[in-house]
Design a protein around this motif. Structure first.
Motif, PDB file in Angstrom:
ATOM      1  N   GLY A 202      -9.259   8.825   3.025  1.00  0.00           N
ATOM      2  CA  GLY A 202     -10.715   8.933   3.054  1.00  0.00           C
ATOM      3  C   GLY A 202     -11.439   7.825   2.302  1.00  0.00           C
ATOM      4  O   GLY A 202     -12.655   7.757   2.318  1.00  0.00           O
ATOM      5  N   LEU A 203     -10.693   6.954   1.633  1.00  0.00           N
ATOM      6  CA  LEU A 203     -11.282   5.850   0.885  1.00  0.00           C
ATOM      7  C   LEU A 203     -11.352   4.630   1.802  1.00  0.00           C
ATOM      8  O   LEU A 203     -10.328   4.150   2.282  1.00  0.00           O
ATOM      9  N   VAL A 204     -12.558   4.133   2.050  1.00  0.00           N
ATOM     10  CA  VAL A 204     -12.743   2.987   2.929  1.00  0.00           C
ATOM     11  C   VAL A 204     -12.419   1.712   2.147  1.00  0.00           C
ATOM     12  O   VAL A 204     -12.955   1.481   1.062  1.00  0.00           O
TER      13      VAL A 204
ATOM     14  N   ALA B 265      -6.989 -14.515   3.044  1.00  0.00           N
ATOM     15  CA  ALA B 265      -5.604 -14.485   3.529  1.00  0.00           C
ATOM     16  C   ALA B 265      -4.994 -13.092   3.519  1.00  0.00           C
ATOM     17  O   ALA B 265      -4.152 -12.778   4.366  1.00  0.00           O
ATOM     18  N   THR B 266      -5.405 -12.223   2.580  1.00  0.00           N
ATOM     19  CA  THR B 266      -4.827 -10.874   2.520  1.00  0.00           C
ATOM     20  C   THR B 266      -5.547  -9.907   3.448  1.00  0.00           C
ATOM     21  O   THR B 266      -5.005  -8.862   3.788  1.00  0.00           O
ATOM     22  N   GLY B 267      -6.787 -10.235   3.797  1.00  0.00           N
ATOM     23  CA  GLY B 267      -7.579  -9.356   4.650  1.00  0.00           C
ATOM     24  C   GLY B 267      -8.407  -8.344   3.875  1.00  0.00           C
ATOM     25  O   GLY B 267      -9.138  -7.563   4.467  1.00  0.00           O
ATOM     26  N   TYR B 268      -8.302  -8.358   2.532  1.00  0.00           N
ATOM     27  CA  TYR B 268      -9.020  -7.382   1.708  1.00  0.00           C
ATOM     28  C   TYR B 268      -9.795  -8.069   0.597  1.00  0.00           C
ATOM     29  O   TYR B 268      -9.286  -8.993  -0.049  1.00  0.00           O
ATOM     30  N   ARG B 269     -10.995  -7.593   0.378  1.00  0.00           N
ATOM     31  CA  ARG B 269     -11.830  -8.143  -0.684  1.00  0.00           C
ATOM     32  C   ARG B 269     -11.208  -7.846  -2.045  1.00  0.00           C
ATOM     33  O   ARG B 269     -10.733  -6.743  -2.295  1.00  0.00           O
ATOM     34  N   GLY B 270     -11.215  -8.849  -2.917  1.00  0.00           N
ATOM     35  CA  GLY B 270     -10.704  -8.674  -4.273  1.00  0.00           C
ATOM     36  C   GLY B 270      -9.192  -8.680  -4.382  1.00  0.00           C
ATOM     37  O   GLY B 270      -8.649  -8.398  -5.442  1.00  0.00           O
ATOM     38  N   VAL B 271      -8.507  -9.003  -3.295  1.00  0.00           N
ATOM     39  CA  VAL B 271      -7.037  -9.006  -3.293  1.00  0.00           C
ATOM     40  C   VAL B 271      -6.545 -10.408  -2.987  1.00  0.00           C
ATOM     41  O   VAL B 271      -6.988 -11.040  -2.042  1.00  0.00           O
ATOM     42  N   ALA B 272      -5.601 -10.884  -3.818  1.00  0.00           N
ATOM     43  CA  ALA B 272      -5.027 -12.218  -3.614  1.00  0.00           C
ATOM     44  C   ALA B 272      -3.514 -12.132  -3.723  1.00  0.00           C
ATOM     45  O   ALA B 272      -2.979 -11.328  -4.494  1.00  0.00           O
ATOM     46  N   LYS B 273      -2.841 -12.940  -2.935  1.00  0.00           N
ATOM     47  CA  LYS B 273      -1.389 -13.011  -3.013  1.00  0.00           C
ATOM     48  C   LYS B 273      -1.027 -13.879  -4.203  1.00  0.00           C
ATOM     49  O   LYS B 273      -1.576 -14.953  -4.377  1.00  0.00           O
ATOM     50  N   ARG B 274      -0.146 -13.379  -5.056  1.00  0.00           N
ATOM     51  CA  ARG B 274       0.304 -14.134  -6.225  1.00  0.00           C
ATOM     52  C   ARG B 274       1.306 -15.181  -5.770  1.00  0.00           C
ATOM     53  O   ARG B 274       2.276 -14.863  -5.093  1.00  0.00           O
ATOM     54  N   ARG B 275       1.083 -16.400  -6.143  1.00  0.00           N
ATOM     55  CA  ARG B 275       1.965 -17.505  -5.737  1.00  0.00           C
ATOM     56  C   ARG B 275       3.167 -17.603  -6.653  1.00  0.00           C
ATOM     57  O   ARG B 275       3.050 -17.404  -7.853  1.00  0.00           O
ATOM     58  N   GLY B 276       4.306 -17.897  -6.060  1.00  0.00           N
ATOM     59  CA  GLY B 276       5.508 -18.164  -6.820  1.00  0.00           C
ATOM     60  C   GLY B 276       6.009 -17.000  -7.647  1.00  0.00           C
ATOM     61  O   GLY B 276       6.761 -17.188  -8.588  1.00  0.00           O
ATOM     62  N   SER B 277       5.593 -15.814  -7.309  1.00  0.00           N
ATOM     63  CA  SER B 277       6.016 -14.654  -8.084  1.00  0.00           C
ATOM     64  C   SER B 277       7.360 -14.150  -7.581  1.00  0.00           C
ATOM     65  O   SER B 277       7.525 -13.860  -6.405  1.00  0.00           O
ATOM     66  N   SER B 278       8.302 -14.067  -8.491  1.00  0.00           N
ATOM     67  CA  SER B 278       9.600 -13.520  -8.114  1.00  0.00           C
ATOM     68  C   SER B 278       9.614 -12.012  -8.381  1.00  0.00           C
ATOM     69  O   SER B 278      10.565 -11.321  -8.060  1.00  0.00           O
ATOM     70  N   ARG B 279       8.522 -11.529  -8.987  1.00  0.00           N
ATOM     71  CA  ARG B 279       8.423 -10.101  -9.279  1.00  0.00           C
ATOM     72  C   ARG B 279       8.107  -9.322  -8.006  1.00  0.00           C
ATOM     73  O   ARG B 279       7.669  -9.873  -7.005  1.00  0.00           O
ATOM     74  N   ARG B 280       8.318  -8.047  -8.084  1.00  0.00           N
ATOM     75  CA  ARG B 280       8.057  -7.178  -6.936  1.00  0.00           C
ATOM     76  C   ARG B 280       6.560  -7.097  -6.614  1.00  0.00           C
ATOM     77  O   ARG B 280       6.175  -7.003  -5.456  1.00  0.00           O
ATOM     78  N   GLU B 281       5.724  -7.118  -7.663  1.00  0.00           N
ATOM     79  CA  GLU B 281       4.275  -7.026  -7.465  1.00  0.00           C
ATOM     80  C   GLU B 281       3.734  -8.375  -7.025  1.00  0.00           C
ATOM     81  O   GLU B 281       3.575  -9.268  -7.844  1.00  0.00           O
ATOM     82  N   ARG B 282       3.473  -8.518  -5.751  1.00  0.00           N
ATOM     83  CA  ARG B 282       3.069  -9.814  -5.206  1.00  0.00           C
ATOM     84  C   ARG B 282       1.571  -9.932  -4.917  1.00  0.00           C
ATOM     85  O   ARG B 282       1.107 -10.996  -4.552  1.00  0.00           O
ATOM     86  N   PHE B 283       0.815  -8.840  -5.074  1.00  0.00           N
ATOM     87  CA  PHE B 283      -0.614  -8.875  -4.774  1.00  0.00           C
ATOM     88  C   PHE B 283      -1.407  -8.448  -6.001  1.00  0.00           C
ATOM     89  O   PHE B 283      -1.096  -7.451  -6.633  1.00  0.00           O
TER      90      PHE B 283
ATOM     91  N   TYR C 244      -8.835  -1.736  -5.638  1.00  0.00           N
ATOM     92  CA  TYR C 244     -10.150  -2.376  -5.614  1.00  0.00           C
ATOM     93  C   TYR C 244     -11.207  -1.381  -5.122  1.00  0.00           C
ATOM     94  O   TYR C 244     -12.277  -1.247  -5.720  1.00  0.00           O
ATOM     95  N   ALA C 245     -10.920  -0.675  -4.038  1.00  0.00           N
ATOM     96  CA  ALA C 245     -11.886   0.281  -3.465  1.00  0.00           C
ATOM     97  C   ALA C 245     -12.178   1.417  -4.437  1.00  0.00           C
ATOM     98  O   ALA C 245     -13.322   1.875  -4.546  1.00  0.00           O
ATOM     99  N   GLN C 246     -11.147   1.878  -5.160  1.00  0.00           N
ATOM    100  CA  GLN C 246     -11.360   2.936  -6.154  1.00  0.00           C
ATOM    101  C   GLN C 246     -12.273   2.440  -7.266  1.00  0.00           C
ATOM    102  O   GLN C 246     -13.201   3.133  -7.673  1.00  0.00           O
ATOM    103  N   ARG C 247     -12.005   1.233  -7.763  1.00  0.00           N
ATOM    104  CA  ARG C 247     -12.838   0.677  -8.838  1.00  0.00           C
ATOM    105  C   ARG C 247     -14.267   0.488  -8.351  1.00  0.00           C
ATOM    106  O   ARG C 247     -15.218   0.774  -9.065  1.00  0.00           O
ATOM    107  N   ALA C 248     -14.436   0.010  -7.124  1.00  0.00           N
ATOM    108  CA  ALA C 248     -15.774  -0.195  -6.564  1.00  0.00           C
ATOM    109  C   ALA C 248     -16.511   1.142  -6.433  1.00  0.00           C
ATOM    110  O   ALA C 248     -17.700   1.226  -6.744  1.00  0.00           O
ATOM    111  N   ALA C 249     -15.812   2.189  -6.002  1.00  0.00           N
ATOM    112  CA  ALA C 249     -16.434   3.510  -5.842  1.00  0.00           C
ATOM    113  C   ALA C 249     -16.870   4.077  -7.186  1.00  0.00           C
ATOM    114  O   ALA C 249     -17.974   4.621  -7.319  1.00  0.00           O
TER     115      ALA C 249
END
Length: 167
Positions: free
Chosen positions: A22-24, A31-49, A71-76
């Protein structure tokens, strides 16, 4: 070549998740298709965004959708807080416009009290550290500005300017 990259980007945009529980989600042409979201460059960690809201990191996530949800939760939440503050400011402004109990100027006037502990049935928050004597009230250009602190961030925003510190 170039046509393949454009086709892949078009497919990725078409497959974007637009809503979760229900959260828009806030879509973007980045590049990610979502506002406030960026792909982390050169990250070997699991968390890439990484999700950022108003130039501050919210956190890093495994998928772009997880970051978009954060991001949507924080914006809401921010939108809800902003709305509540607007209601408080409007209420305070309305009370200030009502004036006193219909007394004419000069009648029933008392000498100003330096620091009042209560006004209009409300307990005032006193501060021995503040020049005005009140917590989150400061004098600026001969007027008094009331401020409110937002959550644990420590960020303060002005909610109104008044003629006296008690107002």
């Amino acid at each position: 070549g170039e046509g393949t990259a454009e086709t892949a980007a078009a497919v990725a945009r078409a497959e974007r998740v637009t809503e979760v529980d229900g959260l828009v989600l806030h879509l973007s042409s980045n590049a990610t298709g979502y506002r406030g979201v960026a792909k982390r460059r050169g990250s070997s960690r699991r968390e890439r965004f990484q999700a950022c809201f108003r130039r501050k990191s919210i956190g890093c996530y495994t998928t772009a959708v997880e970051a978009a949800v954060a991001y949507a939760q924080r914006a809401a939440v921010t939108q809800a807080i902003d709305w509540m503050l607007q209601q408080v400011v409007a209420e305070v402004s309305e009370e200030g416009e009502d004036g006193e109990d219909g007394e004419e100027e000069g009648e029933g006037e008392e000498a100003p009290v330096p620091v009042a502990e209560e006004a209009e049935g409300l307990r005032l928050h006193l501060s021995s550290n503040a020049a005005t004597g009140y917590k989150n009230v400061r004098e600026s250009s001969g007027r008094f500005e009331a401020r409110i602190c937002l959550g644990g961030s420590g960020r303060q925003i002005a909610i109104g300017r008044f003629d006296t510190a008690v107002e």
